[in-house]
Design an enzyme around this catalytic site. Structure first.
Site, mmCIF file in Angstrom:
data_model
loop_
_atom_site.group_PDB
_atom_site.id
_atom_site.type_symbol
_atom_site.label_atom_id
_atom_site.label_comp_id
_atom_site.label_asym_id
_atom_site.label_seq_id
_atom_site.Cartn_x
_atom_site.Cartn_y
_atom_site.Cartn_z
ATOM 1 N N THR A 124 -9.823 -83.534 16.717
ATOM 2 C CA THR A 124 -9.642 -82.578 15.603
ATOM 3 C C THR A 124 -10.914 -82.268 14.913
ATOM 4 O OG1 THR A 124 -8.738 -82.565 13.336
ATOM 5 C CG2 THR A 124 -9.196 -84.681 14.335
ATOM 6 N N ASP A 125 -10.934 -81.177 14.079
ATOM 7 C CA ASP A 125 -11.810 -80.587 13.047
ATOM 8 C C ASP A 125 -12.272 -81.432 12.182
ATOM 9 O OD1 ASP A 125 -9.753 -79.911 11.678
ATOM 10 O OD2 ASP A 125 -10.186 -77.855 11.632
ATOM 11 N N GLU A 126 -10.925 -82.336 11.738
ATOM 12 C CA GLU A 126 -11.328 -83.307 10.602
ATOM 13 C C GLU A 126 -12.495 -84.145 10.663
ATOM 14 O OE1 GLU A 126 -7.938 -84.757 8.864
ATOM 15 O OE2 GLU A 126 -6.751 -82.873 9.193
ATOM 16 N N TYR A 149 -7.436 -91.457 8.917
ATOM 17 C CA TYR A 149 -7.258 -90.739 10.293
ATOM 18 C C TYR A 149 -8.402 -90.232 10.865
ATOM 19 C CZ TYR A 149 -5.924 -86.745 12.874
ATOM 20 O OH TYR A 149 -5.743 -85.844 13.865
ATOM 21 N N LYS A 153 -10.256 -90.712 14.423
ATOM 22 C CA LYS A 153 -10.660 -89.700 15.306
ATOM 23 C C LYS A 153 -12.076 -89.619 15.966
ATOM 24 C CE LYS A 153 -7.827 -87.631 17.224
ATOM 25 N NZ LYS A 153 -6.945 -87.496 18.402
#
Ligand code: NAD
Ligand code: TDX
Length: 340
Positions: A124-126, A149, A153
């Site tokens: 994810t971009d997060e 989260y 990741k």
């Protein structure tokens, strides 16, 4: 091509399996999913009798099970399995570390032992953290995850990189921006707002509502993943973004407009802790390397998505009236008094 998809009963995984079966006549797909609150076999009801598809219930943290499955000689493993909701990770991070970090390590190790020729870690971009009003993240941007989260990741991404460098495991990491589309669990903002609006309930908008996300239709994401699966280069990272930045308040207003509901349904509620202000991705690497670009304009995709939720009331009503109800009440409380 024989593919093991992990987490295939969730939102993106189920869309990906359907895409693969529709576009690759000779593929064989096994779906390993723990069926957490977010996993739902109804998402794959239309393919469950397809002889090319098989479901196995189990966790990616179960090393014995994963090892046994990988004896079947797969050509690739696509890992979608994760705890995926930021707000839940803020309430309790444990399951996030277990599945997203330990589970990914179990898979990496099994792929190494069984010499799986391709693994794709869906990320994810997060992991890049938050942006100010300008700029975009490239694949070279430093990892500065903020939520538990995102941190879990990022840890998985780093493990994947370590397995590539240390053992030469042919793994690719993809980092996508926010997805929307059919079968998304209604805890995520777009289906939450659509389903609340459909029954005339308030739309809980965090903080000032000016937080920005880059929206990508799940079908565009699946097409990018299928390309990367076939033609991506091992050890590489690919950003997958929609190049489509919207402030949350504008998304809320657009959904209300599609449904002919008043803006007064927007309820400003307490902000998310550590809320990332803005995400935006530079996707030129994927565009140049594999010729991919998103095809579905947000207004079209969102209007169709609203139509999907309108036509699948049973699917989401069952979810919202089930175990999710307790989470919703605990997270949002009574929205009737929220400021508008
Ligand atoms: P989701 O929550 O809808 O689905 C996750 C699936 O994983 C569920 O079917 C669940 O049962 C399964 N699962 C959870 N723990 C498991 C375990 N231990 N073993 C096996 N299966 C398990 O999530 P999603 O939105 O479809 O996201 C899929 C992947 O894409 C995740 O890795 C997520 O981090 C990533 N991602 C999501 C988005 C997004 O906008 N939704 C954006 C970028 C990346
Ligand atoms: O009730 C809400 N009100 C609100 O204003 C919720 C649930 C969210 N929001 C805001 C927070 C974010 O700014 O909407 C934006 C999107 O929130 P989410 O749908 O929870 O997504 P986000 O936190 O951006 O994370 C998503 O994108 C990246 C996915 O959940 C992740 O799995 C993915 O990695």
């Amino acid at each position: 091509m024989r593919i093991l998809v992990t987490g295939g009963a969730g939102f993106i995984g189920s869309n990906f399996i359907r895409h693969l079966l529709a576009t690759e006549p000779s593929c064989r797909v096994v779906n390993l999913d723990k069926l957490t609150y977010a996993g739902n076999l109804e998402n794959l009801a239309d393919v469950e009798r397809d002889p090319r598809y098989r479901f196995v219930k189990g966790s990616i943290c179960d090393a014995t099970l994963v090892d046994e499955l990988l004896k079947e000689e797969f050509d690739a493993l696509m890992n979608f399995a994760a705890e995926s909701h930021v707000d839940r990770s803020i309430q309790d991070a444990r399951a996030f570390v277990e599945t997203n970090v330990l589970g990914t390590q179990v898979i990496l190790e099994a792929c190494r032992r069984h010499r799986i020729p391709r693994m794709v870690q869906v990320s994810t971009d997060e992991v890049y953290g938050s942006l100010g009003p300008s700029g975009r993240f490239t694949e070279e941007s430093p990892l500065r995850p903020n939520s538990p989260y995102a941190a879990s990741k990022a840890a998985a991404d780093l493990l994947a990189a370590a397995y590539f460098r240390t053992y030469g495991l042919p793994v690719i990491v993809t980092r996508s921006s926010n997805n929307y589309g059919p079968h998304q669990f209604p805890e995520k903002v777009i289906p939450l707002f659509i389903t609340n609006a459909l029954v005339g309930e308030p739309l809980p908008l965090y903080g000032d509502g000016l937080y920005v996300r880059d929206w990508l239709h799940v079908q565009d994401h699946c097409e990018a993943l299928a390309l990367i699966l076939k033609n991506g280069v091992s050890g590489e990272i690919y950003n997958i973004g929609g190049n489509c930045e919207w402030a949350n308040i504008d998304v809320a207003r657009f959904i209300l407009r599609i449904l002919g509901k008043p803006d007064a349904l927007i309820a400003h509620v307490k902000d998310r802790l550590g809320h990332d202000r803005r995400y935006a991705l530079d996707t030129s690497k994927l565009e140049q390397a594999l010729g991919w670009s998103p095809r579905i304009p947000f207004e079209t995709g969102l209007t169709k998505t609203v139509g999907w939720y309108r036509g699948h009331m049973t699917w989401w009503t069952r979810i919202k009236e089930g175990a999710y109800r307790e989470y919703y009440q605990q997270t949002y409380g009574d929205l009737s008094h929220a400021s508008q």
